[in-house]
Design a protein around this motif. Structure first.
Motif, PDB file in Angstrom:
ATOM      1  N   ALA A   9     -11.969   1.379   1.361  1.00 47.68           N
ATOM      2  CA  ALA A   9     -10.734   2.090   1.695  1.00 47.68           C
ATOM      3  C   ALA A   9      -9.778   1.222   2.501  1.00 47.68           C
ATOM      4  O   ALA A   9      -8.640   1.614   2.746  1.00 47.68           O
ATOM      5  N   THR A  11      -8.074  -1.169   1.718  1.00 47.99           N
ATOM      6  CA  THR A  11      -6.879  -1.569   0.982  1.00 47.99           C
ATOM      7  C   THR A  11      -5.786  -0.511   1.090  1.00 47.99           C
ATOM      8  O   THR A  11      -4.651  -0.756   0.722  1.00 47.99           O
ATOM      9  N   GLN A  12      -6.123   0.692   1.577  1.00 47.07           N
ATOM     10  CA  GLN A  12      -5.138   1.739   1.782  1.00 47.07           C
ATOM     11  C   GLN A  12      -4.487   1.544   3.144  1.00 47.07           C
ATOM     12  O   GLN A  12      -5.033   0.899   4.025  1.00 47.07           O
ATOM     13  N   ARG A  13      -3.317   2.155   3.314  1.00 51.73           N
ATOM     14  CA  ARG A  13      -2.662   2.060   4.612  1.00 51.73           C
ATOM     15  C   ARG A  13      -3.235   3.112   5.554  1.00 51.73           C
ATOM     16  O   ARG A  13      -3.711   4.152   5.135  1.00 51.73           O
ATOM     17  N   THR A  14      -3.186   2.802   6.823  1.00 52.44           N
ATOM     18  CA  THR A  14      -3.674   3.723   7.838  1.00 52.44           C
ATOM     19  C   THR A  14      -2.716   4.891   7.961  1.00 52.44           C
ATOM     20  O   THR A  14      -1.500   4.708   7.971  1.00 52.44           O
ATOM     21  N   GLU A  15      -3.276   6.102   8.033  1.00 46.84           N
ATOM     22  CA  GLU A  15      -2.462   7.297   8.211  1.00 46.84           C
ATOM     23  C   GLU A  15      -3.060   8.139   9.320  1.00 46.84           C
ATOM     24  O   GLU A  15      -4.277   8.182   9.484  1.00 46.84           O
ATOM     25  N   GLY A  39      -3.746   9.902   2.564  1.00 50.57           N
ATOM     26  CA  GLY A  39      -4.354   9.034   1.557  1.00 50.57           C
ATOM     27  C   GLY A  39      -4.089   9.522   0.146  1.00 50.57           C
ATOM     28  O   GLY A  39      -4.889   9.327  -0.746  1.00 50.57           O
ATOM     29  N   GLY A  40      -2.960  10.214  -0.031  1.00 44.50           N
ATOM     30  CA  GLY A  40      -2.595  10.742  -1.338  1.00 44.50           C
ATOM     31  C   GLY A  40      -3.346  12.010  -1.723  1.00 44.50           C
ATOM     32  O   GLY A  40      -3.211  12.500  -2.828  1.00 44.50           O
TER      33      GLY A  40
END
Length: 128
Positions: A9, A11-15, A39-40
């Motif tokens: 995970a 590679t995803q941006r931090t939210e 995360g969409g």
């Protein structure tokens, strides 16, 4: 020796979001669905007041005989009675996790509000 601590995970941006300021709020009699997208993925918090029952308070919005939104929920507080279309009945309490396919009714048991966090089905909950 080098250890790779990367998680898939990563590679995803931090939210960071809070149900205190949800992306969307859907109110209905004796309840509210607060929706965040992280995360969409939509995640919902349902807060259901004593006396709430899906077949009385959400059925008119959904227009179906039973709740057709599947749910994967963590039960934070209160007791929720659940009756599946096949006759299976259960009571979900704080700390429980439930996976409910479509085709069910539910109601608050007792005088404490029910709070659940729903990872699956929240995006369609209480939508006409």
């Amino acid at each position: 020796m080098s250890i790779d601590h990367q998680h898939p995970a990563s590679t995803q941006r931090t939210e960071h979001k809070s149900f205190g300021t949800p992306d969307e709020t859907r109110s209905f009699e004796r309840g509210v669905a607060e929706i965040l997208t992280v995360g969409g993925t939509p995640i919902g918090r349902l807060v259901l007041q004593p006396g709430w029952r899906w077949s009385e308070h959400v059925k008119p919005i959904a227009g179906t005989d039973l709740c057709e939104a599947p749910h994967f929920q963590y039960h934070v507080s209160g007791e929720l009675g659940i009756l599946m279309a096949d006759g299976t009945e259960l009571v979900a309490r704080p700390g429980d996790v439930t996976s409910l396919p479509e085709g069910h009714d539910a109601w608050v048991i007792g005088d404490e509000p029910v709070v659940v966090v729903d990872w699956w089905g929240a995006s369609n909950y209480a939508k006409p």
